[in-house]
Design a protein around this motif. Sequence first.
Motif, PDB file in Angstrom:
ATOM      1  N   ILE A  80      30.413 -77.112  48.954  1.00 49.78           N
ATOM      2  CA  ILE A  80      30.825 -76.074  47.675  1.00 49.78           C
ATOM      3  C   ILE A  80      30.604 -76.654  46.657  1.00 49.78           C
ATOM      4  O   ILE A  80      30.400 -76.268  45.685  1.00 49.78           O
ATOM      5  CB  ILE A  80      32.582 -76.562  47.735  1.00 49.78           C
ATOM      6  N   GLY A  81      30.260 -77.938  45.980  1.00 48.46           N
ATOM      7  CA  GLY A  81      29.550 -78.917  44.941  1.00 48.46           C
ATOM      8  C   GLY A  81      28.125 -78.500  45.372  1.00 48.46           C
ATOM      9  O   GLY A  81      27.527 -78.694  43.887  1.00 48.46           O
ATOM     10  N   ALA A  82      27.325 -78.180  45.641  1.00 53.28           N
ATOM     11  CA  ALA A  82      25.954 -77.765  46.022  1.00 53.28           C
ATOM     12  C   ALA A  82      25.826 -76.194  45.387  1.00 53.28           C
ATOM     13  O   ALA A  82      25.374 -76.265  44.365  1.00 53.28           O
ATOM     14  CB  ALA A  82      25.451 -78.293  47.528  1.00 53.28           C
ATOM     15  N   MET A  83      26.690 -75.702  45.566  1.00 48.03           N
ATOM     16  CA  MET A  83      27.209 -74.130  45.039  1.00 48.03           C
ATOM     17  C   MET A  83      27.228 -74.235  43.628  1.00 48.03           C
ATOM     18  O   MET A  83      26.695 -73.799  42.460  1.00 48.03           O
ATOM     19  CB  MET A  83      27.845 -73.212  45.969  1.00 48.03           C
ATOM     20  N   GLY A 118      21.737 -72.294  36.682  1.00 44.66           N
ATOM     21  CA  GLY A 118      21.836 -71.021  36.778  1.00 44.66           C
ATOM     22  C   GLY A 118      20.547 -70.186  37.435  1.00 44.66           C
ATOM     23  O   GLY A 118      20.200 -69.342  38.276  1.00 44.66           O
ATOM     24  N   LEU A 119      20.682 -70.653  39.289  1.00 41.49           N
ATOM     25  CA  LEU A 119      20.728 -70.800  40.610  1.00 41.49           C
ATOM     26  C   LEU A 119      21.738 -69.369  41.057  1.00 41.49           C
ATOM     27  O   LEU A 119      22.682 -70.240  41.173  1.00 41.49           O
ATOM     28  CB  LEU A 119      20.142 -71.556  41.266  1.00 41.49           C
ATOM     29  N   ARG A 120      21.735 -68.867  42.118  1.00 41.47           N
ATOM     30  CA  ARG A 120      22.484 -67.654  42.092  1.00 41.47           C
ATOM     31  C   ARG A 120      22.518 -68.079  43.532  1.00 41.47           C
ATOM     32  O   ARG A 120      21.593 -68.381  44.241  1.00 41.47           O
ATOM     33  CB  ARG A 120      22.658 -66.169  41.862  1.00 41.47           C
ATOM     34  N   VAL A 121      23.324 -68.091  44.299  1.00 45.70           N
ATOM     35  CA  VAL A 121      23.661 -67.995  45.383  1.00 45.70           C
ATOM     36  C   VAL A 121      24.595 -66.824  46.700  1.00 45.70           C
ATOM     37  O   VAL A 121      25.395 -66.431  45.778  1.00 45.70           O
ATOM     38  CB  VAL A 121      25.039 -69.194  46.393  1.00 45.70           C
ATOM     39  N   PRO A 122      23.823 -66.274  46.909  1.00 40.54           N
ATOM     40  CA  PRO A 122      22.822 -66.698  47.942  1.00 40.54           C
ATOM     41  C   PRO A 122      21.571 -66.176  47.662  1.00 40.54           C
ATOM     42  O   PRO A 122      19.824 -65.545  48.275  1.00 40.54           O
ATOM     43  CB  PRO A 122      22.832 -65.722  49.164  1.00 40.54           C
ATOM     44  N   ALA A 174      36.782 -72.549  52.296  1.00 45.12           N
ATOM     45  CA  ALA A 174      35.725 -71.856  52.776  1.00 45.12           C
ATOM     46  C   ALA A 174      35.702 -70.411  52.301  1.00 45.12           C
ATOM     47  O   ALA A 174      35.087 -69.965  52.085  1.00 45.12           O
ATOM     48  CB  ALA A 174      35.168 -72.242  53.612  1.00 45.12           C
ATOM     49  N   ARG A 175      36.422 -69.819  53.146  1.00 43.29           N
ATOM     50  CA  ARG A 175      36.124 -68.328  52.322  1.00 43.29           C
ATOM     51  C   ARG A 175      36.983 -68.061  51.622  1.00 43.29           C
ATOM     52  O   ARG A 175      36.860 -66.608  50.806  1.00 43.29           O
ATOM     53  CB  ARG A 175      37.723 -67.849  53.542  1.00 43.29           C
ATOM     54  N   TYR A 176      37.359 -68.746  50.332  1.00 41.07           N
ATOM     55  CA  TYR A 176      37.339 -68.586  48.794  1.00 41.07           C
ATOM     56  C   TYR A 176      36.231 -68.683  47.873  1.00 41.07           C
ATOM     57  O   TYR A 176      37.477 -68.392  46.628  1.00 41.07           O
ATOM     58  CB  TYR A 176      39.190 -69.143  49.155  1.00 41.07           C
ATOM     59  N   THR A 177      35.864 -69.225  48.367  1.00 38.19           N
ATOM     60  CA  THR A 177      34.576 -69.793  47.260  1.00 38.19           C
ATOM     61  C   THR A 177      34.129 -68.514  46.808  1.00 38.19           C
ATOM     62  O   THR A 177      34.245 -67.884  47.860  1.00 38.19           O
ATOM     63  CB  THR A 177      33.650 -70.912  48.192  1.00 38.19           C
ATOM     64  N   SER A 178      33.346 -68.614  45.982  1.00 40.13           N
ATOM     65  CA  SER A 178      32.556 -67.409  45.405  1.00 40.13           C
ATOM     66  C   SER A 178      31.002 -67.421  45.120  1.00 40.13           C
ATOM     67  O   SER A 178      30.854 -68.165  44.770  1.00 40.13           O
ATOM     68  CB  SER A 178      33.240 -67.116  44.220  1.00 40.13           C
ATOM     69  N   PRO A 179      30.171 -67.210  46.536  1.00 38.38           N
ATOM     70  CA  PRO A 179      30.777 -65.867  47.240  1.00 38.38           C
ATOM     71  C   PRO A 179      31.964 -67.326  48.370  1.00 38.38           C
ATOM     72  O   PRO A 179      30.998 -68.377  48.193  1.00 38.38           O
ATOM     73  CB  PRO A 179      29.423 -65.641  47.868  1.00 38.38           C
ATOM     74  N   LEU A 201      29.219 -70.353  64.338  1.00 35.78           N
ATOM     75  CA  LEU A 201      28.859 -70.237  63.377  1.00 35.78           C
ATOM     76  C   LEU A 201      29.473 -68.558  62.364  1.00 35.78           C
ATOM     77  O   LEU A 201      29.699 -67.938  62.553  1.00 35.78           O
ATOM     78  CB  LEU A 201      27.488 -69.927  62.823  1.00 35.78           C
ATOM     79  N   VAL A 202      30.477 -69.019  61.791  1.00 36.84           N
ATOM     80  CA  VAL A 202      30.981 -67.793  60.564  1.00 36.84           C
ATOM     81  C   VAL A 202      30.032 -67.726  59.349  1.00 36.84           C
ATOM     82  O   VAL A 202      29.857 -68.524  58.410  1.00 36.84           O
ATOM     83  CB  VAL A 202      32.122 -68.352  60.461  1.00 36.84           C
ATOM     84  N   VAL A 203      29.172 -66.293  59.454  1.00 37.66           N
ATOM     85  CA  VAL A 203      29.252 -66.084  58.438  1.00 37.66           C
ATOM     86  C   VAL A 203      29.651 -65.311  57.405  1.00 37.66           C
ATOM     87  O   VAL A 203      30.505 -64.287  57.636  1.00 37.66           O
ATOM     88  CB  VAL A 203      27.385 -65.051  58.718  1.00 37.66           C
ATOM     89  N   ARG A 204      28.949 -65.342  55.950  1.00 38.08           N
ATOM     90  CA  ARG A 204      29.908 -65.357  54.783  1.00 38.08           C
ATOM     91  C   ARG A 204      28.808 -64.424  53.729  1.00 38.08           C
ATOM     92  O   ARG A 204      27.652 -64.304  54.637  1.00 38.08           O
ATOM     93  CB  ARG A 204      30.854 -66.012  54.099  1.00 38.08           C
ATOM     94  N   GLY A 205      29.310 -64.713  52.771  1.00 32.90           N
ATOM     95  CA  GLY A 205      28.064 -64.124  51.443  1.00 32.90           C
ATOM     96  C   GLY A 205      27.536 -65.432  51.319  1.00 32.90           C
ATOM     97  O   GLY A 205      27.078 -65.079  49.876  1.00 32.90           O
ATOM     98  N   SER A 206      27.967 -66.464  51.446  1.00 32.80           N
ATOM     99  CA  SER A 206      26.617 -67.913  50.802  1.00 32.80           C
ATOM    100  C   SER A 206      25.046 -67.784  51.436  1.00 32.80           C
ATOM    101  O   SER A 206      24.298 -67.630  51.413  1.00 32.80           O
ATOM    102  CB  SER A 206      27.488 -68.966  50.724  1.00 32.80           C
ATOM    103  N   THR A 207      24.845 -66.678  52.298  1.00 36.16           N
ATOM    104  CA  THR A 207      23.436 -66.586  52.676  1.00 36.16           C
ATOM    105  C   THR A 207      23.170 -65.308  53.199  1.00 36.16           C
ATOM    106  O   THR A 207      23.665 -64.152  53.162  1.00 36.16           O
ATOM    107  CB  THR A 207      23.597 -66.799  54.101  1.00 36.16           C
TER     108      THR A 207
END
Length: 358
Positions: free
Chosen positions: A270-273, A280-284, A298-303, A343-349
């Motif tokens: 979360i700190g890295a994001m 100005g770098l977008r994830v993902p 983890a499921r409530y971060t954006s993304p 591994l739970v795949v969400r929007g940050s990758t």
Amino acid sequence: MSSEGSRGKRSTASATRAAATPARVRTIKEIAAIANVSVATVSRALQRPEVVNETTRLRIQEVVKRVGYTPNALARNLRTARTRLIVALLPDIANPFFSEVIRGIEQVAHESGYSVLLGETQSSLVREQAYADMVAARQADGIITMSHRVPKIPMPGRLPVVNACEYVKDKQISSVYVDNVAAAGAAVDYLVMLGHRQVAFIAGPPSSPICVDREKGYRLALQRAKLAFDPALMVSGDFSIEAGERAVELLLSQGQSFSAVFCSNDEMAIGAMRALSSHGLRVPEDVSVVGFDDIRFARYTSPALTTVAQPKNALGREAMAMLIELLADPEVPPRKRVLSADLVVRGSTAPPSPRKRK
């Protein structure tokens, strides 16, 4: 009938009776398996039968009588001095990972008539020892420790200690944890499968065995993909959000090129994001981020954060069940239980953008 014939028949009868006699059952875990109930239920039936429903209690009592189970003298002596209080030691009460482990501990403890005292140690040996002294003074029955150290308890026999989440060197201590090497490797394998070739790694404290294993998993995954390990792409942190921010700030200030970051826990992810966004770098789209633990946030971060999900509640439940088993029978053999992590795949990758491809 001849005396030899009589002796022969007696010998045959004795052999038949011996064959019909089951091997001695030594632990309440074996009783639980035969009676088809949980270890916690057997413990309650033996120690607090009034809280177990009659049908279950009678079934357990029948099994105990049939197999000839008798708790040893030490176990009986311990029960007479039982406080029904256990201590759960954790290094950082603010870390949301531990809250779900503690919930699992509390669930089994409550079902079995135990109370739980939480002890935040802040990795202090003095604090750990103060809680250990409670067990030695019979102010608590046992300890579940969530660090890689086992406090010294000056008492004879097996220590009433179970380790959860971390590893300990003492082979006499029962532990429950996940395969951190395999779990970390799976996370990096996934990033490689997406097409990432420059994967930065934010490691945890090197004093922690699980962090050493997560680094090992990271390196092995690079090796499988025939990618060279670059020490300049690895930064160590202390599991905090701030550590994740500092790690990315350092990587960027050094001009390191990377299209993905794998972090040893979710808070650092979360700190890295946050740090990536501030630059100005977008994830993902620009950088993919993967964490470890799958804490509630983890499921409530954006993304939403892609992460390795540890079975946190199950870790706590299994640790408490192990401790109850040990308190009921100190002769129960120590064991290591490894639970699966997914591994739970969400929007940050996502696959790397064309300008990031090499």
